[in-house]
Design a protein around this motif. Structure first.
Motif, PDB file in Angstrom:
ATOM      1  N   UNK A   1       0.971  -1.108   0.029  1.00  0.00           N
ATOM      2  CA  UNK A   1       0.104  -0.030  -0.139  1.00  0.00           C
ATOM      3  C   UNK A   1       0.883   1.252  -0.031  1.00  0.00           C
ATOM      4  N   UNK A   2       0.373   2.015  -0.930  1.00  0.00           N
ATOM      5  CA  UNK A   2       1.292   3.376  -1.009  1.00  0.00           C
ATOM      6  C   UNK A   2       0.959   4.364   0.207  1.00  0.00           C
ATOM      7  N   UNK A   3       2.257   4.831   0.736  1.00  0.00           N
ATOM      8  CA  UNK A   3       1.879   5.836   1.719  1.00  0.00           C
ATOM      9  C   UNK A   3       2.837   6.926   1.556  1.00  0.00           C
ATOM     10  N   UNK A   4       2.415   8.077   1.990  1.00  0.00           N
ATOM     11  CA  UNK A   4       3.284   9.333   2.049  1.00  0.00           C
ATOM     12  C   UNK A   4       3.111  10.054   3.113  1.00  0.00           C
ATOM     13  N   UNK A   5       3.942  10.213   3.845  1.00  0.00           N
ATOM     14  CA  UNK A   5       4.030  10.698   5.203  1.00  0.00           C
ATOM     15  C   UNK A   5       4.750  11.719   5.475  1.00  0.00           C
ATOM     16  N   UNK A   6       4.224  13.122   5.795  1.00  0.00           N
ATOM     17  CA  UNK A   6       4.774  14.241   5.918  1.00  0.00           C
ATOM     18  C   UNK A   6       4.953  14.433   7.296  1.00  0.00           C
ATOM     19  N   UNK A   7       6.169  15.262   7.678  1.00  0.00           N
ATOM     20  CA  UNK A   7       6.687  15.596   8.860  1.00  0.00           C
ATOM     21  C   UNK A   7       7.300  16.966   8.942  1.00  0.00           C
ATOM     22  N   UNK A   8       7.450  17.679  10.101  1.00  0.00           N
ATOM     23  CA  UNK A   8       8.167  18.839   9.989  1.00  0.00           C
ATOM     24  C   UNK A   8       7.495  20.083  10.432  1.00  0.00           C
ATOM     25  N   UNK A   9       5.956  19.879  10.452  1.00  0.00           N
ATOM     26  CA  UNK A   9       5.381  20.972  10.538  1.00  0.00           C
ATOM     27  C   UNK A   9       5.208  21.445  12.129  1.00  0.00           C
ATOM     28  N   UNK A  10       4.606  22.520  12.399  1.00  0.00           N
ATOM     29  CA  UNK A  10       4.571  23.158  13.887  1.00  0.00           C
ATOM     30  C   UNK A  10       4.202  24.613  13.724  1.00  0.00           C
ATOM     31  N   UNK A  11       4.557  25.059  15.245  1.00  0.00           N
ATOM     32  CA  UNK A  11       4.192  26.538  15.055  1.00  0.00           C
ATOM     33  C   UNK A  11       5.735  27.516  15.336  1.00  0.00           C
ATOM     34  N   UNK A  12       5.711  28.446  14.312  1.00  0.00           N
ATOM     35  CA  UNK A  12       6.929  29.280  14.260  1.00  0.00           C
ATOM     36  C   UNK A  12       6.510  30.462  14.152  1.00  0.00           C
ATOM     37  N   UNK A  13       7.632  31.409  14.808  1.00  0.00           N
ATOM     38  CA  UNK A  13       7.200  32.948  14.648  1.00  0.00           C
ATOM     39  C   UNK A  13       7.416  33.483  13.205  1.00  0.00           C
ATOM     40  N   UNK A  14       6.783  34.559  12.819  1.00  0.00           N
ATOM     41  CA  UNK A  14       6.739  35.082  11.583  1.00  0.00           C
ATOM     42  C   UNK A  14       8.231  35.296  11.490  1.00  0.00           C
ATOM     43  N   UNK A  15       8.798  35.257  10.094  1.00  0.00           N
ATOM     44  CA  UNK A  15      10.357  35.477   9.764  1.00  0.00           C
ATOM     45  C   UNK A  15      11.229  34.236   9.996  1.00  0.00           C
ATOM     46  N   UNK A  16      10.559  33.306  10.608  1.00  0.00           N
ATOM     47  CA  UNK A  16      11.301  32.151  11.022  1.00  0.00           C
ATOM     48  C   UNK A  16      11.283  31.179   9.899  1.00  0.00           C
ATOM     49  N   UNK A  17      12.283  30.022  10.171  1.00  0.00           N
ATOM     50  CA  UNK A  17      12.471  28.879   9.016  1.00  0.00           C
ATOM     51  C   UNK A  17      11.545  27.542   9.622  1.00  0.00           C
ATOM     52  N   UNK A  18      11.194  26.837   8.342  1.00  0.00           N
ATOM     53  CA  UNK A  18      10.697  25.530   9.021  1.00  0.00           C
ATOM     54  C   UNK A  18      10.971  24.722   7.609  1.00  0.00           C
ATOM     55  N   UNK A  19      11.324  23.363   7.912  1.00  0.00           N
ATOM     56  CA  UNK A  19      11.781  22.332   6.863  1.00  0.00           C
ATOM     57  C   UNK A  19      10.470  21.207   6.939  1.00  0.00           C
ATOM     58  N   UNK A  20       9.995  20.980   5.862  1.00  0.00           N
ATOM     59  CA  UNK A  20       9.100  19.693   5.760  1.00  0.00           C
ATOM     60  C   UNK A  20       9.699  18.919   5.170  1.00  0.00           C
ATOM     61  N   UNK A  21       9.421  17.644   5.397  1.00  0.00           N
ATOM     62  CA  UNK A  21       9.782  16.365   4.695  1.00  0.00           C
ATOM     63  C   UNK A  21       8.724  15.537   4.507  1.00  0.00           C
ATOM     64  N   UNK A  22       8.912  14.671   3.351  1.00  0.00           N
ATOM     65  CA  UNK A  22       7.668  13.576   2.937  1.00  0.00           C
ATOM     66  C   UNK A  22       8.428  12.323   2.541  1.00  0.00           C
ATOM     67  N   UNK A  23       8.095  11.182   3.095  1.00  0.00           N
ATOM     68  CA  UNK A  23       8.560   9.951   2.578  1.00  0.00           C
ATOM     69  C   UNK A  23       7.635   9.231   1.903  1.00  0.00           C
ATOM     70  N   UNK A  24       7.885   8.586   0.832  1.00  0.00           N
ATOM     71  CA  UNK A  24       7.168   7.817   0.030  1.00  0.00           C
ATOM     72  C   UNK A  24       7.377   6.263   0.136  1.00  0.00           C
ATOM     73  N   UNK A  25       6.465   5.475   0.182  1.00  0.00           N
ATOM     74  CA  UNK A  25       6.717   3.917   0.758  1.00  0.00           C
ATOM     75  C   UNK A  25       5.699   3.119   0.194  1.00  0.00           C
ATOM     76  N   UNK A  26       6.010   1.902  -0.274  1.00  0.00           N
ATOM     77  CA  UNK A  26       4.879   0.962  -0.613  1.00  0.00           C
ATOM     78  C   UNK A  26       4.644   1.180  -2.071  1.00  0.00           C
ATOM     79  N   UNK A  27       5.192   1.644  -2.884  1.00  0.00           N
ATOM     80  CA  UNK A  27       5.187   1.500  -4.309  1.00  0.00           C
ATOM     81  C   UNK A  27       6.188   1.015  -5.215  1.00  0.00           C
TER      82      UNK A  27
END
Length: 115
Positions: A1-27
């Motif tokens: 079964x194909x799955x895509x799972x995101x991570x890295x979200x959250x609360x950040x102040x304006x002007x700040x950075x954030x990095x999101x990741x996503x991994x694909x599995x099962x394909x």
């Protein structure tokens, strides 16, 4: 079964950075295009960024110069580096991948930017 799972979200102040990741599995297919969309409260889902297997990318005008998409083909992962975040970037961010003839989507990760 194909799955895509995101991570890295959250609360950040304006002007700040954030990095999101996503991994694909099962394909059985290696991902073709991969990318990110987002959906803010009360709004439609909108395109953010897209990247091809050979690294060509394009962005929504609203994030150009602030967001950078990248991928690791050996790990079936896609990333979104978000800098200079603004309150209007607050949304659920979804990754997608073109796998064979279909597109598959993750369930999303929430990014909240406080002013």
């Amino acid at each position: 079964q194909v799955q895509l799972v995101e991570s890295g979200g959250g609360l950040v102040q304006a002007g700040g950075p954030l990095r999101l990741s996503c991994v694909v599995s099962g394909s059985i297919f290696s991902p073709n295009a991969m990318g990110w969309y987002r959906q803010a409260p009360g709004k439609q889902r909108e395109f953010v960024a897209r990247i091809t297997p050979d690294g060509r990318s394009n962005y929504a005008d609203s994030v150009k110069g602030r967001f950078t998409i990248s991928r690791d083909n050996t790990k079936n992962m896609v990333y979104l580096q978000m800098n200079s975040l603004k309150p209007e970037d607050t949304a659920v961010y979804y990754c997608y991948a073109s796998l064979g003839l279909m597109e598959s989507w993750g369930k999303g990760t929430l990014v909240t930017v406080s002013s």
